[in-house]
Design a protein around this motif. Structure first.
Motif, PDB file in Angstrom:
ATOM      1  N   GLN A   6      -5.280  43.903  97.297  1.00  0.00           N
ATOM      2  CA  GLN A   6      -5.356  42.442  97.381  1.00  0.00           C
ATOM      3  C   GLN A   6      -6.498  42.003  98.296  1.00  0.00           C
ATOM      4  OE1 GLN A   6      -1.495  40.614  97.320  1.00  0.00           O
ATOM      5  NE2 GLN A   6      -2.176  38.939  98.642  1.00  0.00           N
TER       6      GLN A   6
ATOM      7  N   SER B 270      -9.908  39.737  97.248  1.00  0.00           N
ATOM      8  CA  SER B 270     -10.474  38.588  97.964  1.00  0.00           C
ATOM      9  C   SER B 270     -11.951  38.818  98.273  1.00  0.00           C
ATOM     10  CB  SER B 270      -9.705  38.341  99.268  1.00  0.00           C
ATOM     11  OG  SER B 270      -8.366  37.986  98.994  1.00  0.00           O
TER      12      SER B 270
ATOM     13  N   GLN C  25      -8.063  32.988  91.485  1.00  0.00           N
ATOM     14  CA  GLN C  25      -7.683  34.179  92.237  1.00  0.00           C
ATOM     15  C   GLN C  25      -6.162  34.329  92.332  1.00  0.00           C
ATOM     16  OE1 GLN C  25      -9.462  34.386  96.119  1.00  0.00           O
ATOM     17  NE2 GLN C  25      -8.416  36.255  96.687  1.00  0.00           N
ATOM     18  N   GLN C  26      -5.446  33.215  92.368  1.00  0.00           N
ATOM     19  CA  GLN C  26      -4.001  33.281  92.527  1.00  0.00           C
ATOM     20  C   GLN C  26      -3.333  34.021  91.365  1.00  0.00           C
ATOM     21  OE1 GLN C  26      -2.291  32.288  95.328  1.00  0.00           O
ATOM     22  NE2 GLN C  26      -0.641  33.441  94.334  1.00  0.00           N
TER      23      GLN C  26
ATOM     24  N   ILE D  39      -3.580  37.633  92.230  1.00  0.00           N
ATOM     25  CA  ILE D  39      -2.690  37.889  93.370  1.00  0.00           C
ATOM     26  C   ILE D  39      -1.243  37.962  92.902  1.00  0.00           C
ATOM     27  CG2 ILE D  39      -1.743  36.888  95.493  1.00  0.00           C
ATOM     28  CD1 ILE D  39      -4.541  35.791  96.087  1.00  0.00           C
ATOM     29  N   ASP D  40      -0.866  37.063  91.994  1.00  0.00           N
ATOM     30  CA  ASP D  40       0.501  37.065  91.476  1.00  0.00           C
ATOM     31  C   ASP D  40       0.824  38.377  90.769  1.00  0.00           C
ATOM     32  OD1 ASP D  40       1.093  34.557  92.437  1.00  0.00           O
ATOM     33  OD2 ASP D  40       0.710  33.508  90.555  1.00  0.00           O
TER      34      ASP D  40
ATOM     35  N   GLU E 180       1.591  40.851  93.448  1.00  0.00           N
ATOM     36  CA  GLU E 180       2.893  40.576  94.050  1.00  0.00           C
ATOM     37  C   GLU E 180       4.035  40.906  93.094  1.00  0.00           C
ATOM     38  OE1 GLU E 180       3.504  39.816  97.250  1.00  0.00           O
ATOM     39  OE2 GLU E 180       1.375  40.269  97.392  1.00  0.00           O
TER      40      GLU E 180
END
Length: 306
Positions: free
Chosen positions: A75, A79, A117-118, A121-122, A125
């Motif tokens: 992660q 970024s 980007q989210q 990231i999801d 996660e």
């Protein structure tokens, strides 16, 4: 300093590498992705390879008790990739050093397409949710997992495909839920072998199915009723998800159409196996996949497959 020609060759080589890894990891998706125009196809290979890496970190067991740290590292490097920085200094897990082609291809993709980007990231996660085995009490909890590992991937993909109508987001989410639920129904036995039961325990109890039934591959009448309900649910989400296709850029529609038809065929196969996914794993032959791709290709050109 590298000249421009050398840099572009490295990028081209990186895309070839992520294409090869995609083909090796998932033939179902690979056959869908090859329907895209070259630039979009390369971008999708890069995005899929990132998502696959997150999944492999959890499933392969290479990092042992440092798996969580490996996901943290992945992660962090994501970024950095959004910032155009691919340095691995200080990273003891050396995630990026192990996958230089992925990061080079992904960096180029993020430069070309507006992927939030989210979404990526999801995905990380969602994979993190699998770390300590998996059980879900309710359908709503399972939906949250499906949204992270599958719908988030779809939301990233439609940024590459291209769309203008915001309803595409809702339909992409539903399509992701449908595909992930189909995977779960197909892979019950395989998931049990690694300590995961994705099926909501409330619903198992409601239909009178126990985890021991699943573990012992005991296909009871209760199990069959449960599976019929779940297959119908997956089809309902597919029906919503297909509304995405007309909202996408014309050049990109064949890809999700192909993916969806593959999964419709998997659900058909589950039904033909009398809903027994404990003793018979639903799958398609290479011939079926190529035939499907041929049909979609011909239809896109106004022709009929006879």
């Amino acid at each position: 300093m590298q000249d421009e020609a050398s840099t572009q060759q490295q990028i081209a080589d990186a895309y070839e590498a992520v294409a090869a890894s995609t083909k090796a990891a998932s033939s179902n998706f690979y056959y869908a992705f090859i329907t895209l125009p070259p630039d979009k196809r390369n971008a999708v290979y890069a995005g899929y390879s990132f998502c696959r890496l997150a999944d492999d970190i959890v499933d392969d067991g290479e990092y042992g008790d440092k798996t969580g740290e490996a996901l943290d590292s992945l992660q962090a490097h994501l970024s950095a990739a959004y910032d155009g920085n691919f340095s691995t200094n200080g990273d003891s897990l050396e995630i990026t050093e192990a996958t230089p082609d992925l990061w080079r291809a992904l960096g180029d993709t993020l430069h070309k397409y507006p992927i939030d980007q989210q979404h990526l990231i999801d995905v990380v996660e969602g994979c993190r949710m699998d770390l300590d085995g998996t059980t879900y009490e309710t359908w709503d909890q399972l939906v949250e997992y499906c949204k992270r590992v599958a719908s988030a991937t779809g939301l990233a993909l439609i940024e590459v495909f291209g769309y203008e109508d915001e309803r595409a987001v809702e339909y992409a989410v539903d399509l992701g839920i449908a595909l992930q639920l189909t995977n779960i129904l197909r892979d019950i036995t395989e998931d049990l072998s690694i300590g995961r039961v994705y099926l909501p325990s409330e619903e198992l109890a409601e239909y009178g199915v126990t985890v021991d039934d699943l573990r012992n591959k005991n296909v009871t009448p209760e199990y069959l009723r449960f599976m019929k309900f779940q297959v119908a649910r997956a089809r309902k989400y597919l029906e919503s998800g297909v509304r995405l296709f007309p909202l996408l850029d014309k050049q990109s529609r064949q890809c999700p159409e192909t993916m969806t038809q593959v999964y419709e065929m998997l659900l058909d196969r589950i039904e033909k196996n009398n809903f027994d996914t404990l003793n018979h794993r639903a799958s398609l032959s290479k011939f079926q996949k190529f035939k499907l791709l041929s049909v979609i290709w011909l239809r896109s050109r106004g022709l009929r497959f006879v």
